[in-house]
Design a protein around this motif. Structure first.
Motif, short mmCIF file in Angstrom:
data_model
loop_
_atom_site.label_atom_id
_atom_site.label_comp_id
_atom_site.label_asym_id
_atom_site.label_seq_id
_atom_site.Cartn_x
_atom_site.Cartn_y
_atom_site.Cartn_z
N THR A 198 3.96 8.96 18.51
CA THR A 198 3.75 9.35 17.13
C THR A 198 4.42 8.36 16.18
O THR A 198 3.86 8.01 15.14
CB THR A 198 4.31 10.77 16.88
N ASP A 199 5.61 7.91 16.54
CA ASP A 199 6.31 6.94 15.69
C ASP A 199 5.54 5.63 15.61
O ASP A 199 5.52 4.97 14.58
CB ASP A 199 7.71 6.68 16.25
N MET A 200 4.88 5.24 16.71
CA MET A 200 4.10 4.01 16.71
C MET A 200 2.91 4.15 15.77
O MET A 200 2.59 3.23 15.01
CB MET A 200 3.62 3.68 18.12
N VAL A 201 2.25 5.32 15.80
CA VAL A 201 1.13 5.57 14.90
C VAL A 201 1.61 5.57 13.46
O VAL A 201 0.96 5.01 12.57
CB VAL A 201 0.44 6.91 15.24
N ALA A 202 2.77 6.20 13.21
CA ALA A 202 3.33 6.22 11.86
C ALA A 202 3.61 4.81 11.37
O ALA A 202 3.37 4.47 10.21
CB ALA A 202 4.60 7.06 11.83
N GLY A 203 4.10 3.97 12.27
CA GLY A 203 4.35 2.57 11.92
C GLY A 203 3.08 1.84 11.55
O GLY A 203 3.05 1.03 10.61
N ASP A 204 2.00 2.12 12.27
CA ASP A 204 0.71 1.50 11.96
C ASP A 204 0.22 1.94 10.59
O ASP A 204 -0.30 1.14 9.80
CB ASP A 204 -0.34 1.86 13.02
N TYR A 205 0.39 3.25 10.29
CA TYR A 205 -0.03 3.75 8.98
C TYR A 205 0.80 3.11 7.87
O TYR A 205 0.28 2.76 6.80
CB TYR A 205 0.13 5.27 8.91
N LEU A 206 2.10 2.94 8.12
CA LEU A 206 2.96 2.34 7.11
C LEU A 206 2.54 0.89 6.83
O LEU A 206 2.52 0.47 5.66
CB LEU A 206 4.42 2.38 7.56
N GLU A 207 2.19 0.16 7.87
CA GLU A 207 1.74 -1.22 7.68
C GLU A 207 0.43 -1.25 6.87
O GLU A 207 0.23 -2.13 6.03
CB GLU A 207 1.54 -1.92 9.03
N GLN A 208 -0.44 -0.27 7.13
CA GLN A 208 -1.69 -0.20 6.36
C GLN A 208 -1.40 0.12 4.89
O GLN A 208 -2.04 -0.44 3.99
CB GLN A 208 -2.61 0.86 6.96
N ILE A 209 -0.43 1.00 4.65
CA ILE A 209 -0.05 1.34 3.27
C ILE A 209 0.52 0.11 2.57
O ILE A 209 0.18 -0.18 1.40
CB ILE A 209 0.99 2.49 3.28
N LYS A 210 1.35 -0.67 3.26
CA LYS A 210 1.90 -1.89 2.68
C LYS A 210 0.79 -2.87 2.32
O LYS A 210 0.83 -3.53 1.27
CB LYS A 210 2.87 -2.55 3.67
N THR A 211 -0.21 -2.95 3.21
CA THR A 211 -1.34 -3.84 2.95
C THR A 211 -2.13 -3.37 1.73
O THR A 211 -2.52 -4.16 0.87
CB THR A 211 -2.28 -3.90 4.18
N ASN A 212 -2.37 -2.06 1.66
CA ASN A 212 -3.11 -1.50 0.52
C ASN A 212 -2.38 -1.74 -0.80
O ASN A 212 -3.00 -2.02 -1.83
CB ASN A 212 -3.34 0.00 0.72
N LEU A 213 -1.06 -1.61 -0.75
CA LEU A 213 -0.25 -1.79 -1.96
C LEU A 213 0.06 -3.26 -2.24
O LEU A 213 0.50 -3.60 -3.33
CB LEU A 213 1.06 -1.01 -1.82
N ASN A 214 -0.17 -4.08 -1.23
CA ASN A 214 0.16 -5.51 -1.32
C ASN A 214 1.65 -5.70 -1.61
O ASN A 214 2.05 -6.54 -2.41
CB ASN A 214 -0.69 -6.21 -2.40
N LYS A 215 2.47 -4.86 -0.95
CA LYS A 215 3.92 -4.93 -1.12
C LYS A 215 4.59 -4.83 0.24
O LYS A 215 4.35 -3.87 0.98
CB LYS A 215 4.43 -3.78 -2.01
N PRO A 216 5.42 -5.80 0.59
CA PRO A 216 6.09 -5.75 1.90
C PRO A 216 7.16 -4.67 1.98
O PRO A 216 7.48 -4.19 3.06
CB PRO A 216 6.68 -7.15 2.05
N ARG A 244 7.31 11.28 9.19
CA ARG A 244 7.64 10.16 10.07
C ARG A 244 7.42 8.81 9.36
O ARG A 244 8.18 7.87 9.54
CB ARG A 244 6.81 10.23 11.35
N ILE A 245 6.37 8.76 8.54
CA ILE A 245 6.12 7.54 7.78
C ILE A 245 7.25 7.29 6.80
O ILE A 245 7.77 6.16 6.68
CB ILE A 245 4.77 7.64 7.04
N LEU A 246 7.66 8.32 6.09
CA LEU A 246 8.71 8.17 5.08
C LEU A 246 10.05 7.80 5.73
O LEU A 246 10.86 7.09 5.12
CB LEU A 246 8.85 9.47 4.27
N LYS A 247 10.29 8.27 6.96
CA LYS A 247 11.53 7.92 7.65
C LYS A 247 11.58 6.42 7.98
O LYS A 247 12.68 5.86 8.15
CB LYS A 247 11.68 8.73 8.93
N LEU A 248 10.41 5.83 8.08
CA LEU A 248 10.35 4.41 8.42
C LEU A 248 10.48 3.49 7.21
O LEU A 248 10.63 2.28 7.37
CB LEU A 248 9.03 4.09 9.13
N VAL A 249 10.40 4.08 6.01
CA VAL A 249 10.47 3.27 4.78
C VAL A 249 11.91 2.80 4.55
O VAL A 249 12.85 3.58 4.63
CB VAL A 249 9.98 4.07 3.56
#
Length: 249
Positions: A198-216, A244-249
């Motif tokens: 689940t954490d790996m999937v959350a990490g993938d979603y977070l990377e997609q969010i960063k890409t969408n926002l164009n912010k590292p 889980r996504i927010l915990k990774l931020v």
């Protein structure tokens, strides 16, 4: 009656590109990816740098024609066996160089294009999954003042997942650059997943969010806003995944 493709998750062959610097863990991550996705891979190692537990097929790479025929033969044999369902091209940049013929002038590169297109045609007409592993020159973002050859553009356009690998000391990281969401099978009972998965999937979603926002390094508020937008079209997103996504931020 028209015959429709079964495009639900698990029924579409994986098409993946993994790139990064030498020694950044590309082959190891590929082996891990195959294990996580229950893929039975066979590797064509063009640079002799794959030291994972994945089986490596032995083909003659001593000439352009032998390499081309060898690759085609591997695809043909794997298509007709149940032992493997995935072909890994480790060192795809070297593979493209090997496909350049000994002809004179521009014919050399035309031959490469024809041969590579023939290989892709065989792959795309099969039910095999395919994983390309290459250096940074496989990334379209690495070309600023020049244009990548058509084969590299073709690979980037046909794959559904792209991962970049980096190494910082003893730390290896993989970043999801591109993904296409698979359709769900609503008739299939959802399987339980581990916390690590689940954490790996959350990490993938977070990377997609960063890409969408164009912010590292977006803030939690920015991530939450983008999460709410993504949730409108993604039924996999729930409160647990949000936390889980927010915990990774």
């Amino acid at each position: 009656m028209l015959k429709l493709k079964d495009r639900r998750a698990g029924n579409i062959p994986k098409r993946v590109l993994i790139y990064g610097d030498p020694g950044s863990g590309k082959s190891s991550y590929c082996n891990e990816y195959c294990r996580e996705n229950n893929l039975k891979e066979i590797v064509i190692d063009f640079d002799s740098t794959n030291f994972t537990k994945s089986p490596v097929v032995n083909i003659d790479l001593s000439s352009d024609l032998k390499a081309y025929k060898g690759i085609k033969e591997v695809i043909k044999e794997v298509k007709n066996t149940e032992e493997y369902d995935t072909i890994v091209f480790d060192g795809v940049g070297t593979m493209l160089d090997l496909l350049i013929s000994s002809a004179n002038g521009m014919r050399r590169f035309a031959d490469r294009s024809d041969r590579f297109n023939s290989i892709l045609k065989e792959l795309l007409s099969s039910d095999l999954s395919v994983i390309f592993i290459g250096q940074w020159d496989m990334s379209l973002d690495s070309y600023q003042d020049t244009t990548p050859n058509k084969s590299i553009i073709r690979i980037n356009s046909l794959v559904n997942w792209i991962y970049s690998c980096k190494r910082d000391g003893d730390t290896f990281t993989q970043t999801l650059i591109k993904f296409r969401k698979e359709l769900e099978d609503n008739k299939t009972e959802k399987k339980s997943v581990s916390k690590e998965s689940t954490d790996m999937v959350a990490g993938d979603y977070l990377e997609q969010i960063k890409t969408n926002l164009n912010k590292p390094n977006p803030s939690k508020i920015e991530v939450l806003r983008e999460y709410k937008e993504m949730k409108k079209s993604d039924s996999n997103l729930n409160d647990e995944m949000k936390d889980r996504i927010l915990k990774l931020v």
